[in-house]
Scaffold this active site. Structure first.
Site, short mmCIF file in Angstrom:
data_model
loop_
_atom_site.label_atom_id
_atom_site.label_comp_id
_atom_site.label_asym_id
_atom_site.label_seq_id
_atom_site.Cartn_x
_atom_site.Cartn_y
_atom_site.Cartn_z
N HIS A 1 0.81 -1.23 0.00
CA HIS A 1 0.00 0.00 0.00
C HIS A 1 0.84 1.27 0.00
CE1 HIS A 1 -1.93 -3.39 2.16
NE2 HIS A 1 -2.83 -3.18 1.22
N CYS B 1 3.17 -1.25 -4.48
CA CYS B 1 2.73 -1.55 -5.83
C CYS B 1 3.14 -0.42 -6.78
CB CYS B 1 1.21 -1.73 -5.89
SG CYS B 1 0.64 -2.01 -7.58
N GLU C 1 -2.91 3.41 2.41
CA GLU C 1 -2.47 3.94 1.11
C GLU C 1 -2.58 5.47 1.08
OE1 GLU C 1 -4.08 2.17 -2.53
OE2 GLU C 1 -3.87 4.14 -3.46
#
Ligand code: 0CG
Ligand code: SF4
Length: 317
Positions: A82, A104, A134
């Site tokens: 995240h 990611c 996130e």
């Protein structure tokens, strides 16, 4: 006497469902770190928001911590999929931690957009869920330029310095439809609101929503496999209901299905969030089959081929 035939019980199985490229990469990164360096491997926050994944890795010697301050000096810590703010990176460096960044690449892309618009001195309206890791990481890239817009109330209240220089960005795992509602509301207040250079809601989130939408209206019940703290999984439950499913629930494991949910049900829809290993879906299908829902039809709305290279720190070893 005419025989009344029983309606045929069936399962509609969404495709795509389950693991996305970012989750696969993050989980493999932790497994590789265990293999290369041996336990303990520290991970800041849950590597991905799935109970089964976290519990399995814990059994293999991973220690999950809330903050890098809990990691002993000099040890190895993995940052979760995240993402993290620059402040977290700085703290890890100060404590001489060795790091592997499993953020990611599609989250990193949003971080870069924040930096770019902050450099140009835009007000950035970040649509996302308050308290989600996130958005904490993304907003942390430029805390003085970013304001979080979570609810419709936030969108009605938020103020900007210059309405001609404002952009919206978003968390990657939101409901596509709800986000566009929020954007329309913001555009009503700030007609010059700029759009992100490309979609921030990622391909995996939107593909899973499209798939569940395609089958929802035919389903008496939709079962979404996923954890309670998984934003994209929770959104699948909401989207299923909005798209016409009579009922929908989020479950971590097949054993959590309440048999009462199945009363009067003919068609069960099944899908899973982006952090969910498919073995859990297979367990659910076996559980349903034992109760008469043995016929499974896959409903395919996209074929995903995307894969990401491992984090840089693991590529050269
Ligand atoms: O959907 P969120 O962002 O809560 O995360 P999860 O770990 O469930 O899946 C995608 C990632 C990372
Ligand atoms: Fe990346 Fe999307 Fe998966 Fe999140 S859900 S890890 S942004 S691909």
């Amino acid at each position: 006497m005419t025989a009344v035939s029983e309606p045929v019980k069936r399962v509609l199985l969404a495709k795509p469902r389950g693991y996305c490229a970012g989750v696969d990469r993050a989980v493999v990164a932790v497994e590789k770190a265990l293999e290369l360096y041996g336990p303990p491997v520290y991970v800041r926050k849950e590597i991905v928001h799935n109970r089964h994944v976290v519990e399995s890795l814990r059994e293999r010697g991973v220690i999950f911590v809330e903050e890098t301050s809990e990691v002993p000096e000099g040890e190895l810590v993995v940052f979760s999929a995240h993402g993290v703010s620059p402040a977290v990176r700085a703290e890890a460096e100060e404590r001489n931690l060795r790091t592997i960044d499993a953020t990611c690449p599609l989250v990193t892309k949003v971080h870069k957009e924040v930096n770019r618009f902050a450099r140009e001195d835009y007000d950035i309206l970040l649509i996302g869920h308050e308290g989600h890791e996130e958005v904490e990481g993304t907003a942390g890239e430029a805390p003085t330029h970013v304001q979080l817009v979570d609810t419709a109330e936030d969108a009605a209240k938020v103020e900007v310095r210059d309405p001609s220089k404002v952009v919206w960005l978003s968390q990657t795992t939101l409901s596509v439809d709800e986000t566009m509602e929020r954007v329309d509301q913001l555009k009503g207040r700030f007609p010059n609101l700029a759009d992100p250079p490309s979609d921030d809601i990622c391909y995996a989130t939107s593909n899973r929503q499209t798939a569940v939408k395609a089958m929802a209206a035919e389903c008496d019940l939709v079962l979404v496999v996923g954890s309670k703290n998984s934003s994209n999984s929770q959104r699948l439950v909401e989207v299923a209901k909005q798209a016409g499913a009579r009922d929908a629930h989020l479950i971590d494991f097949a054993r959590e299905v309440d048999e009462k949910w199945l009363e009067g049900v003919t068609t069960v829809g099944v899908t899973s969030g982006a952090s969910v290993p498919d073995v859990l879906v297979m367990d659910l299908l076996a559980w349903l089959s034992e109760r008469g829902w043995g016929e499974v039809q896959e409903v395919t709305t996209a074929n995903e081929k995307i894969a990401f290279a491992l984090p840089r720190e693991l590529r050269s070893v």
